[in-house]
Design a protein around this motif. Structure first.
Motif, PDB file in Angstrom:
ATOM      1  N   GLU A 110     -22.788  11.409  -1.064  1.00 22.39           N
ATOM      2  CA  GLU A 110     -21.435  12.285  -0.938  1.00 22.39           C
ATOM      3  C   GLU A 110     -20.421  11.537  -0.183  1.00 22.39           C
ATOM      4  OE1 GLU A 110     -20.664  14.608  -2.778  1.00 22.39           O
ATOM      5  OE2 GLU A 110     -22.771  15.626  -3.117  1.00 22.39           O
ATOM      6  N   GLN A 150     -28.850  12.235  -0.533  1.00 22.71           N
ATOM      7  CA  GLN A 150     -27.610  13.205  -1.325  1.00 22.71           C
ATOM      8  C   GLN A 150     -26.415  13.122  -0.329  1.00 22.71           C
ATOM      9  OE1 GLN A 150     -27.719  14.081  -4.375  1.00 22.71           O
ATOM     10  NE2 GLN A 150     -25.568  14.850  -4.173  1.00 22.71           N
ATOM     11  N   GLU A 192     -25.056  16.471 -10.843  1.00 22.78           N
ATOM     12  CA  GLU A 192     -25.137  16.962  -9.665  1.00 22.78           C
ATOM     13  C   GLU A 192     -25.640  18.460  -9.728  1.00 22.78           C
ATOM     14  OE1 GLU A 192     -23.336  13.892  -6.871  1.00 22.78           O
ATOM     15  OE2 GLU A 192     -23.701  15.850  -6.125  1.00 22.78           O
ATOM     16  N   ILE A 237     -17.461  22.175  -5.843  1.00 21.97           N
ATOM     17  CA  ILE A 237     -16.897  20.872  -5.911  1.00 21.97           C
ATOM     18  C   ILE A 237     -16.543  20.709  -7.413  1.00 21.97           C
ATOM     19  CG2 ILE A 237     -17.574  18.499  -5.882  1.00 21.97           C
ATOM     20  CD1 ILE A 237     -16.993  19.781  -3.048  1.00 21.97           C
ATOM     21  N   HIS A 272     -18.886   8.892  -2.094  1.00 19.22           N
ATOM     22  CA  HIS A 272     -17.906   9.691  -3.085  1.00 19.22           C
ATOM     23  C   HIS A 272     -16.452   9.983  -2.121  1.00 19.22           C
ATOM     24  CE1 HIS A 272     -21.071  12.367  -5.437  1.00 19.22           C
ATOM     25  NE2 HIS A 272     -20.953  11.038  -5.667  1.00 19.22           N
ATOM     26  N   GLU A 311     -15.421  16.246   0.113  1.00 23.83           N
ATOM     27  CA  GLU A 311     -16.687  15.397   0.041  1.00 23.83           C
ATOM     28  C   GLU A 311     -17.490  14.921   1.463  1.00 23.83           C
ATOM     29  OE1 GLU A 311     -17.725  14.606  -2.882  1.00 23.83           O
ATOM     30  OE2 GLU A 311     -16.246  14.933  -4.164  1.00 23.83           O
ATOM     31  N   GLU A 356     -22.032  22.611  -4.985  1.00 21.10           N
ATOM     32  CA  GLU A 356     -21.364  21.666  -6.088  1.00 21.10           C
ATOM     33  C   GLU A 356     -20.773  22.377  -7.182  1.00 21.10           C
ATOM     34  OE1 GLU A 356     -21.823  18.493  -6.356  1.00 21.10           O
ATOM     35  OE2 GLU A 356     -22.879  18.524  -4.453  1.00 21.10           O
ATOM     36  N   GLN A 376     -20.378  15.323 -11.614  1.00 22.98           N
ATOM     37  CA  GLN A 376     -20.575  16.798 -11.333  1.00 22.98           C
ATOM     38  C   GLN A 376     -21.718  17.404 -12.253  1.00 22.98           C
ATOM     39  OE1 GLN A 376     -19.436  16.566  -7.944  1.00 22.98           O
ATOM     40  NE2 GLN A 376     -20.016  18.689  -8.508  1.00 22.98           N
TER      41      GLN A 376
HETATM   42 FE1  FEO Z   1     -19.520  14.571  -4.232  1.00 28.95          FE
HETATM   43 FE2  FEO Z   1     -21.797  16.474  -4.760  1.00 28.95          FE
HETATM   44  O1  FEO Z   1     -19.963  16.066  -5.120  1.00 28.95           O
END
Ligand code: FEO
Length: 168
Positions: A49, A45, A129, A96, A52, A16, A93, A126
């Protein structure tokens, strides 16, 4: 906290953090290339992150584990064009999403239903995203260069109309 779960959550903290750096680098490139709206989208963005990353850090620590803050590799700084930027965003993404799915898999194997519940937020996140990156790629493919200026102005409006920003 179960050691295997702590280990994979610490790996996710690093991912992240790298995501935030990657989008920061893309935002900076867009800012110096004249794409103001795209740059703003990417800066926002990058901040998401970071949130996150913090969500994982707080969770690991609150559950009796120890969050590890590790060094992050340098993200790419140059891009061919905005289409390449968003193709890389989508690819990242998807990577991720696969990581989050791995966490789900370990939680199931270890019967760690508390972490499984915690990580559900990321499973849902997700979907959003990947969806927003795909939506921008679709628009970029439809547009000619002369319309890129107008799309750049629209990008932040697209973000405002999407899901509310993540909170810690
Ligand atoms: Fe934290 Fe864009 O995933």
């Amino acid at each position: 906290m179960i050691k295997s779960v702590e280990k994979i959550l610490n790996i996710q903290i690093e991912k992240e953090s790298y995501s935030s750096h990657l989008y920061l680098s893309m935002a900076s490139w867009a800012e110096t290339t004249g794409y103001e709206g795209i740059s703003q989208w990417l800066y926002v963005q990058a901040e998401e992150e970071r949130l996150h990353m913090l969500k994982f850090i707080h969770y690991v620590n609150e559950r009796g584990g120890n969050s590890l803050i590790s060094a992050i590799k340098t993200p790419p700084a140059k891009f061919k064009d905005v289409l390449e930027v968003f193709q890389q965003v989508l690819k990242h993404e998807e990577f991720i999403t696969a990581s989050i799915n791995e966490i789900v898999d370990i939680c199931n194997k270890e019967k760690d239903f508390t972490t499984l519940n915690f990580v559900q937020w990321f499973v849902a996140e997700q979907i959003q995203e990947e969806k927003s990156a795909r939506a921008i790629i679709d628009k970029l493919k439809l547009l000619g260069k002369q319309n890129l200026y107008l799309l750049d102005k629209d990008i932040m409006a697209m973000r405002a109309a999407a899901e509310p920003a993540a909170t810690v």
